[in-house]
Design an enzyme around this catalytic site. Structure first.
Site, short mmCIF file in Angstrom:
data_model
loop_
_atom_site.label_atom_id
_atom_site.label_comp_id
_atom_site.label_asym_id
_atom_site.label_seq_id
_atom_site.Cartn_x
_atom_site.Cartn_y
_atom_site.Cartn_z
N ARG A 245 6.74 2.49 -5.47
CA ARG A 245 6.76 2.64 -4.01
C ARG A 245 7.19 1.33 -3.38
O ARG A 245 6.62 0.28 -3.67
CB ARG A 245 5.36 2.94 -3.48
CG ARG A 245 4.90 4.32 -3.69
CD ARG A 245 3.79 4.71 -2.75
NE ARG A 245 2.71 3.76 -2.54
CZ ARG A 245 1.68 4.00 -1.78
NH1 ARG A 245 1.56 5.15 -1.13
NH2 ARG A 245 0.73 3.11 -1.62
N THR B 109 8.25 0.46 3.08
CA THR B 109 8.58 1.81 3.58
C THR B 109 7.70 2.89 2.95
O THR B 109 7.65 4.02 3.46
CB THR B 109 10.04 2.16 3.25
OG1 THR B 109 10.17 2.23 1.82
CG2 THR B 109 11.00 1.11 3.79
N ASP C 53 -5.40 0.61 -6.53
CA ASP C 53 -4.08 0.73 -7.14
C ASP C 53 -4.25 1.13 -8.62
O ASP C 53 -4.74 0.34 -9.44
CB ASP C 53 -3.33 -0.59 -7.03
CG ASP C 53 -1.88 -0.46 -7.49
OD1 ASP C 53 -0.98 -0.73 -6.69
OD2 ASP C 53 -1.65 -0.07 -8.66
N ASP D 100 -2.46 -1.10 -11.32
CA ASP D 100 -3.09 -2.41 -11.48
C ASP D 100 -4.43 -2.29 -12.20
O ASP D 100 -4.76 -3.12 -13.06
CB ASP D 100 -3.31 -3.05 -10.10
CG ASP D 100 -2.02 -3.60 -9.52
OD1 ASP D 100 -1.04 -3.76 -10.28
OD2 ASP D 100 -1.99 -3.89 -8.32
C1 PRP Z 1 1.50 4.54 -7.48
C2 PRP Z 1 1.03 5.77 -8.21
C3 PRP Z 1 2.06 6.79 -7.80
C4 PRP Z 1 2.41 6.36 -6.39
C5 PRP Z 1 1.73 7.30 -5.44
O1 PRP Z 1 2.53 3.93 -8.17
O2 PRP Z 1 0.91 5.63 -9.59
O3 PRP Z 1 3.22 6.78 -8.62
O4 PRP Z 1 1.90 5.04 -6.22
O5 PRP Z 1 2.09 7.03 -4.15
P1 PRP Z 1 2.94 8.04 -3.26
O6 PRP Z 1 2.32 9.38 -3.43
O7 PRP Z 1 2.75 7.49 -1.86
O8 PRP Z 1 4.36 7.97 -3.69
P2 PRP Z 1 3.22 2.56 -7.67
O9 PRP Z 1 4.29 2.85 -6.68
O10 PRP Z 1 2.13 1.63 -7.21
O11 PRP Z 1 3.95 2.02 -8.93
P3 PRP Z 1 3.38 1.35 -10.26
O12 PRP Z 1 2.60 2.43 -10.99
O13 PRP Z 1 4.59 0.94 -10.97
O14 PRP Z 1 2.49 0.23 -9.88
N1 URA Z 2 -0.96 4.39 -5.37
C1 URA Z 2 -2.12 4.01 -5.93
O1 URA Z 2 -2.15 3.54 -7.06
N2 URA Z 2 -3.25 4.17 -5.22
C2 URA Z 2 -3.26 4.70 -3.99
O2 URA Z 2 -4.34 4.84 -3.38
C3 URA Z 2 -2.02 5.08 -3.42
C4 URA Z 2 -0.89 4.92 -4.14
#
Ligand code: PRP
Ligand code: URA
Length: 235
Positions: free
Chosen positions: A114, A118, A210, A213
């Protein structure tokens, strides 16, 4: 649609929010801000197994014959091929538990993150098994927040010719469910919980922070940090 025997799930159209006591128990420990990465990984594994049991209750089986040490009897083998597609990164934490149950499953990967400003998904990787080699695709990502990532992943799967998709996640926000159902009303949604809403940074509240993380022990996001409060020990 189907439900696992004995589990009384909440059903809103295509959304299955588990009501299984073990799911509710384990999810509570997953949410805790003091659960470390190792325990978090184990809980994601355990929750994914329980949710997969519910999500795969309608898989078709073929009858076969089995010889036990005592007699011949009817047996069953899966007649449908399951593919697992995690959204990187956090979806990776859900793969092994289902792979353990279905060792023949093929595994594809979709890389999305994400954009912090945005909140729109940015695609950076995609490697999928041929659509002709699967009957059911389980799309894996613990968090359905705005729904942008899961919707984008379904777009990618369908462009690849994959249409029978079930999304398996841990926590969804109503905003994400609405987004995904609007774009892909045919995709069934299986989650451990539907939470209240999103905060200003797009995090699910109460959520768990998150997911990526917490799974991989990387940075602690201040926007997702909640104050520590006394909590009972996990039994
Ligand atoms: C997180 C999560 C989803 C997304 C959800 O990933 O694992 O993929 O956010 O958010 P959304 O429904 O608003 O799209 P992130 O973008 O943090 O990526 P990462 O797992 O690489 O840290
Ligand atoms: N992605 C995450 O990992 N946690 C949230 O709460 C939203 C998006």
């Amino acid at each position: 649609m189907s439900e696992a025997p004995g589990a009384s799930n909440v059903r809103h159209q295509q959304v299955h929010e588990s009501r299984h006591p073990l799911v509710r128990h384990k999810l509570s420990f997953l949410r805790r801000s003091d659960t470390g990465a190792r325990r978090f990984q184990e809980l994601v594994w355990e929750l994914t197994t329980l949710l997969a049991y519910e999500a795969l209750a309608d898989l078709v089986v073929t009858q076969t014959s089995v010889t036990t040490p005592l007699a011949k009897t009817d047996g069953y083998v899966l007649a449908e091929r399951v593919a697992l597609v995690p959204i990187l990164r956090a979806g990776l934490g859900m793969v092994d538990s289902i792979w353990n149950l279905i060792p023949d499953a093929q595994v594809g990967h979709i890389g999305l993150y994400r954009d912090e400003a945005t909140l729109r998904p940015v695609e950076y990787y995609s490697k999928l098994p041929p659509a002709s080699q699967m009957d059911v695709c389980l799309l894996l990502d613990p968090m359905l927040a705005t729904g942008g990532s899961t919707t984008a992943a379904c777009n990618i799967l369908k462009r690849h010719g994959i249409f029978r998709i079930k999304y398996l996640g841990l926590i969804a926000a109503p905003e994400g469910i609405a987004q995904l159902q609007g774009a892909h009303p045919d995709v069934e949604i299986y989650v451990a919980a539907v939470d209240c809403c999103l905060n200003d940074q797009g995090y699910i509240v109460p959520g768990l922070g998150d997911a990526g993380d917490r799974l991989f022990g990387t940075k602690v996001d201040e926007a997702a940090r909640i104050p520590n409060s006394p909590q009972t020990e996990e039994p």
